[in-house]
Motif scaffolding. Structure first.
Motif, PDB file in Angstrom:
ATOM      1  N   VAL B  24      46.290  25.293  22.025  1.00 43.24           N
ATOM      2  CA  VAL B  24      47.597  25.645  22.585  1.00 43.24           C
ATOM      3  C   VAL B  24      48.687  24.927  21.803  1.00 43.24           C
ATOM      4  CG1 VAL B  24      49.081  25.551  24.616  1.00 43.24           C
ATOM      5  CG2 VAL B  24      46.639  26.004  24.881  1.00 43.24           C
ATOM      6  N   ARG B  25      49.477  25.715  21.092  1.00 44.09           N
ATOM      7  CA  ARG B  25      50.580  25.147  20.323  1.00 44.09           C
ATOM      8  C   ARG B  25      51.864  25.209  21.152  1.00 44.09           C
ATOM      9  NH1 ARG B  25      50.657  29.437  15.669  1.00 44.09           N
ATOM     10  NH2 ARG B  25      50.634  30.695  17.576  1.00 44.09           N
ATOM     11  N   ILE B  58      53.032  21.521  30.885  1.00 40.30           N
ATOM     12  CA  ILE B  58      51.706  22.129  30.813  1.00 40.30           C
ATOM     13  C   ILE B  58      51.849  23.593  30.402  1.00 40.30           C
ATOM     14  CG2 ILE B  58      50.720  20.548  32.524  1.00 40.30           C
ATOM     15  CD1 ILE B  58      50.871  22.872  34.566  1.00 40.30           C
ATOM     16  N   ALA B  59      50.758  24.145  29.885  1.00 42.03           N
ATOM     17  CA  ALA B  59      50.761  25.565  29.492  1.00 42.03           C
ATOM     18  C   ALA B  59      50.829  26.436  30.738  1.00 42.03           C
ATOM     19  CB  ALA B  59      49.507  25.891  28.693  1.00 42.03           C
ATOM     20  N   HIS B  60      51.453  27.604  30.631  1.00 39.82           N
ATOM     21  CA  HIS B  60      51.401  28.594  31.703  1.00 39.82           C
ATOM     22  C   HIS B  60      49.921  28.871  32.007  1.00 39.82           C
ATOM     23  CE1 HIS B  60      55.154  29.523  29.488  1.00 39.82           C
ATOM     24  NE2 HIS B  60      55.623  30.085  30.579  1.00 39.82           N
ATOM     25  N   GLY B  61      49.567  28.928  33.291  1.00 37.56           N
ATOM     26  CA  GLY B  61      48.186  29.282  33.643  1.00 37.56           C
ATOM     27  C   GLY B  61      47.795  30.628  33.043  1.00 37.56           C
ATOM     28  N   MET B  62      48.728  31.564  33.089  1.00 35.73           N
ATOM     29  CA  MET B  62      48.434  32.908  32.578  1.00 35.73           C
ATOM     30  C   MET B  62      48.278  32.915  31.054  1.00 35.73           C
ATOM     31  SD  MET B  62      47.854  35.482  34.480  1.00 35.73           S
ATOM     32  CE  MET B  62      48.220  36.298  36.017  1.00 35.73           C
ATOM     33  N   LEU B  63      48.826  31.911  30.374  1.00 38.05           N
ATOM     34  CA  LEU B  63      48.583  31.808  28.928  1.00 38.05           C
ATOM     35  C   LEU B  63      47.110  31.457  28.708  1.00 38.05           C
ATOM     36  CD1 LEU B  63      49.308  31.691  25.932  1.00 38.05           C
ATOM     37  CD2 LEU B  63      50.233  29.391  26.304  1.00 38.05           C
ATOM     38  N   THR B  64      46.618  30.481  29.464  1.00 36.49           N
ATOM     39  CA  THR B  64      45.194  30.141  29.364  1.00 36.49           C
ATOM     40  C   THR B  64      44.345  31.353  29.757  1.00 36.49           C
ATOM     41  OG1 THR B  64      45.773  27.875  29.963  1.00 36.49           O
ATOM     42  CG2 THR B  64      43.445  28.453  30.046  1.00 36.49           C
ATOM     43  N   THR B  87      39.682  37.962  37.885  1.00 33.25           N
ATOM     44  CA  THR B  87      40.018  36.913  38.847  1.00 33.25           C
ATOM     45  C   THR B  87      40.063  35.603  38.066  1.00 33.25           C
ATOM     46  OG1 THR B  87      37.758  36.253  39.420  1.00 33.25           O
ATOM     47  CG2 THR B  87      38.683  38.106  40.651  1.00 33.25           C
ATOM     48  N   VAL B  88      40.991  34.732  38.428  1.00 27.95           N
ATOM     49  CA  VAL B  88      41.045  33.406  37.794  1.00 27.95           C
ATOM     50  C   VAL B  88      41.416  32.345  38.824  1.00 27.95           C
ATOM     51  CG1 VAL B  88      41.544  33.917  35.365  1.00 27.95           C
ATOM     52  CG2 VAL B  88      43.411  33.919  37.004  1.00 27.95           C
ATOM     53  N   LYS B  89      40.769  31.187  38.682  1.00 27.37           N
ATOM     54  CA  LYS B  89      41.186  29.984  39.407  1.00 27.37           C
ATOM     55  C   LYS B  89      41.551  28.946  38.352  1.00 27.37           C
ATOM     56  CE  LYS B  89      38.640  30.342  43.718  1.00 27.37           C
ATOM     57  NZ  LYS B  89      37.932  29.632  44.785  1.00 27.37           N
ATOM     58  N   PHE B  90      42.766  28.411  38.508  1.00 31.73           N
ATOM     59  CA  PHE B  90      43.243  27.390  37.571  1.00 31.73           C
ATOM     60  C   PHE B  90      42.834  26.029  38.127  1.00 31.73           C
ATOM     61  CE2 PHE B  90      46.221  31.008  37.448  1.00 31.73           C
ATOM     62  CZ  PHE B  90      45.983  31.421  36.154  1.00 31.73           C
ATOM     63  N   ARG B  91      41.960  25.316  37.415  1.00 27.35           N
ATOM     64  CA  ARG B  91      41.348  24.105  37.967  1.00 27.35           C
ATOM     65  C   ARG B  91      41.958  22.815  37.439  1.00 27.35           C
ATOM     66  NH1 ARG B  91      37.052  25.207  41.041  1.00 27.35           N
ATOM     67  NH2 ARG B  91      36.359  27.375  41.053  1.00 27.35           N
ATOM     68  N   LYS B 128      35.861  19.552  30.217  1.00 29.44           N
ATOM     69  CA  LYS B 128      36.192  19.719  31.635  1.00 29.44           C
ATOM     70  C   LYS B 128      36.614  21.173  31.859  1.00 29.44           C
ATOM     71  CE  LYS B 128      36.189  15.230  32.885  1.00 29.44           C
ATOM     72  NZ  LYS B 128      35.011  14.699  33.585  1.00 29.44           N
ATOM     73  N   LEU B 129      36.160  21.735  32.987  1.00 29.68           N
ATOM     74  CA  LEU B 129      36.520  23.108  33.332  1.00 29.68           C
ATOM     75  C   LEU B 129      38.008  23.185  33.665  1.00 29.68           C
ATOM     76  CD1 LEU B 129      33.881  24.651  35.777  1.00 29.68           C
ATOM     77  CD2 LEU B 129      34.768  25.697  33.695  1.00 29.68           C
ATOM     78  N   VAL B 130      38.743  24.032  32.974  1.00 26.58           N
ATOM     79  CA  VAL B 130      40.157  24.209  33.294  1.00 26.58           C
ATOM     80  C   VAL B 130      40.390  25.522  34.052  1.00 26.58           C
ATOM     81  CG1 VAL B 130      41.012  22.761  31.414  1.00 26.58           C
ATOM     82  CG2 VAL B 130      40.685  25.215  31.010  1.00 26.58           C
ATOM     83  N   LEU B 131      39.487  26.465  33.903  1.00 29.58           N
ATOM     84  CA  LEU B 131      39.667  27.788  34.529  1.00 29.58           C
ATOM     85  C   LEU B 131      38.301  28.439  34.736  1.00 29.58           C
ATOM     86  CD1 LEU B 131      42.158  30.457  33.137  1.00 29.58           C
ATOM     87  CD2 LEU B 131      39.778  31.020  33.550  1.00 29.58           C
ATOM     88  N   THR B 132      38.136  29.084  35.881  1.00 26.90           N
ATOM     89  CA  THR B 132      36.937  29.884  36.124  1.00 26.90           C
ATOM     90  C   THR B 132      37.369  31.260  36.608  1.00 26.90           C
ATOM     91  OG1 THR B 132      36.808  29.039  38.395  1.00 26.90           O
ATOM     92  CG2 THR B 132      35.457  27.915  36.744  1.00 26.90           C
ATOM     93  N   GLY B 133      36.518  32.242  36.411  1.00 23.92           N
ATOM     94  CA  GLY B 133      36.874  33.569  36.876  1.00 23.92           C
ATOM     95  C   GLY B 133      35.826  34.600  36.536  1.00 23.92           C
ATOM     96  N   THR B 134      36.155  35.838  36.833  1.00 26.26           N
ATOM     97  CA  THR B 134      35.275  36.966  36.579  1.00 26.26           C
ATOM     98  C   THR B 134      36.110  38.102  36.007  1.00 26.26           C
ATOM     99  OG1 THR B 134      33.947  36.320  38.493  1.00 26.26           O
ATOM    100  CG2 THR B 134      33.591  38.533  37.646  1.00 26.26           C
ATOM    101  N   ALA B 135      35.575  38.775  35.003  1.00 24.67           N
ATOM    102  CA  ALA B 135      36.271  39.913  34.400  1.00 24.67           C
ATOM    103  C   ALA B 135      35.415  41.161  34.544  1.00 24.67           C
ATOM    104  CB  ALA B 135      36.532  39.651  32.922  1.00 24.67           C
ATOM    105  N   VAL B 136      36.076  42.300  34.699  1.00 22.57           N
ATOM    106  CA  VAL B 136      35.389  43.595  34.631  1.00 22.57           C
ATOM    107  C   VAL B 136      36.074  44.399  33.532  1.00 22.57           C
ATOM    108  CG1 VAL B 136      34.753  45.704  35.853  1.00 22.57           C
ATOM    109  CG2 VAL B 136      34.863  43.533  37.101  1.00 22.57           C
ATOM    110  N   VAL B 137      35.284  44.861  32.572  1.00 17.35           N
ATOM    111  CA  VAL B 137      35.838  45.648  31.471  1.00 17.35           C
ATOM    112  C   VAL B 137      35.010  46.916  31.277  1.00 17.35           C
ATOM    113  CG1 VAL B 137      36.716  43.633  30.205  1.00 17.35           C
ATOM    114  CG2 VAL B 137      34.416  44.480  29.708  1.00 17.35           C
TER     115      VAL B 137
END
Lengths: 140, 140
Positions: B24-25, B58-64, B87-91, B128-137
């Motif tokens: 992240v720059r 901090i970075a935008h959660g949505m950027l991560t 789905t995302v959880k910002f941890r 360290k976990l910063v984000l968890t989630g599930t994607a459907v593509v």
């Protein structure tokens, strides 16, 4: 120059709503691609995109989802809120030039951590739903 | 110059995994703010951010979260895939200079619409976990 304001946890009420609109520019897709590293040709390559079911380049789904982030940060709860969770379903493609209108509505408050759950819907210029989801944020 | 490749629905197997990493720059935060319209001072204003629980911008959660989009589009399934749900959880917060590593793993395939569900985890430099989630593509 407009002043940014926010709503604290105690000021937020169930059913409270807010709207944020943004037109997707060619530039926004390029900026998002650069920031994320997502250079999927569906978003950047007109020739490639013309061969897909969409027939033209579409915005990154996460770019449209980022407008929810903007709505939360700029409108409700407003500056200083902390993003905890988000779910999104991408329902229709968003194209260059489309104006996306995000509508937020507070559906739940959780006193323990001062978090707020918001229903999130995004519409295009024709009032068609392009994205639905739910956000959880910590209010300022 | 590396060649982008993708996996078709039939080529994808349960348990298949992929990794995508991005640092992240400062610039990424500015680009994301411009593309989304999210100018939350927590991300852009060092003085404001120094007064928060994070002590720094901090970075935008949505950027991560957008790095997941990049991982899906660039690695698995790869170019041409269509994002359906996330789905995302910002941890944990992500700061400027952090390298975020996204790990994708296929957990389900749905033959009817040729969609694939992936577990998504993002880690920082300290694993360290910063984000968890599930994607459907929809696979290409």
């Amino acid at each position: 120059m407009s002043q940014l304001t926010n709503f604290t946890y105690d000021e937020i009420t169930i059913g409270q709503s807010a709207t944020y609109a943004k037109t997707v520019r060619e530039l926004d897709i390029q900026l998002f691609a650069a920031a994320s590293g997502d250079i999927n040709p569906l978003h950047l390559d007109a020739d490639f995109a013309s061969q897909t079911r969409f027939g033209e380049r579409i915005a990154h789904g996460m770019l449209t989802a980022s407008f929810i982030s903007a709505a939360l940060a700029m409108k409700l709860p407003g500056p200083g809120c902390i993003f905890m969770e988000q779910t999104v379903k991408f329902r229709l493609p968003v194209c260059i030039g489309d104006t996306v209108r995000v509508e937020l509505s507070v559906i739940e408050k959780q006193d323990r951590r001062k978090t707020v759950t918001l229903d999130c819907k995004a519409y295009n210029d024709n009032d068609k739903l392009v994205l639905t989801g739910t956000a959880v944020v910590m209010a300022p």
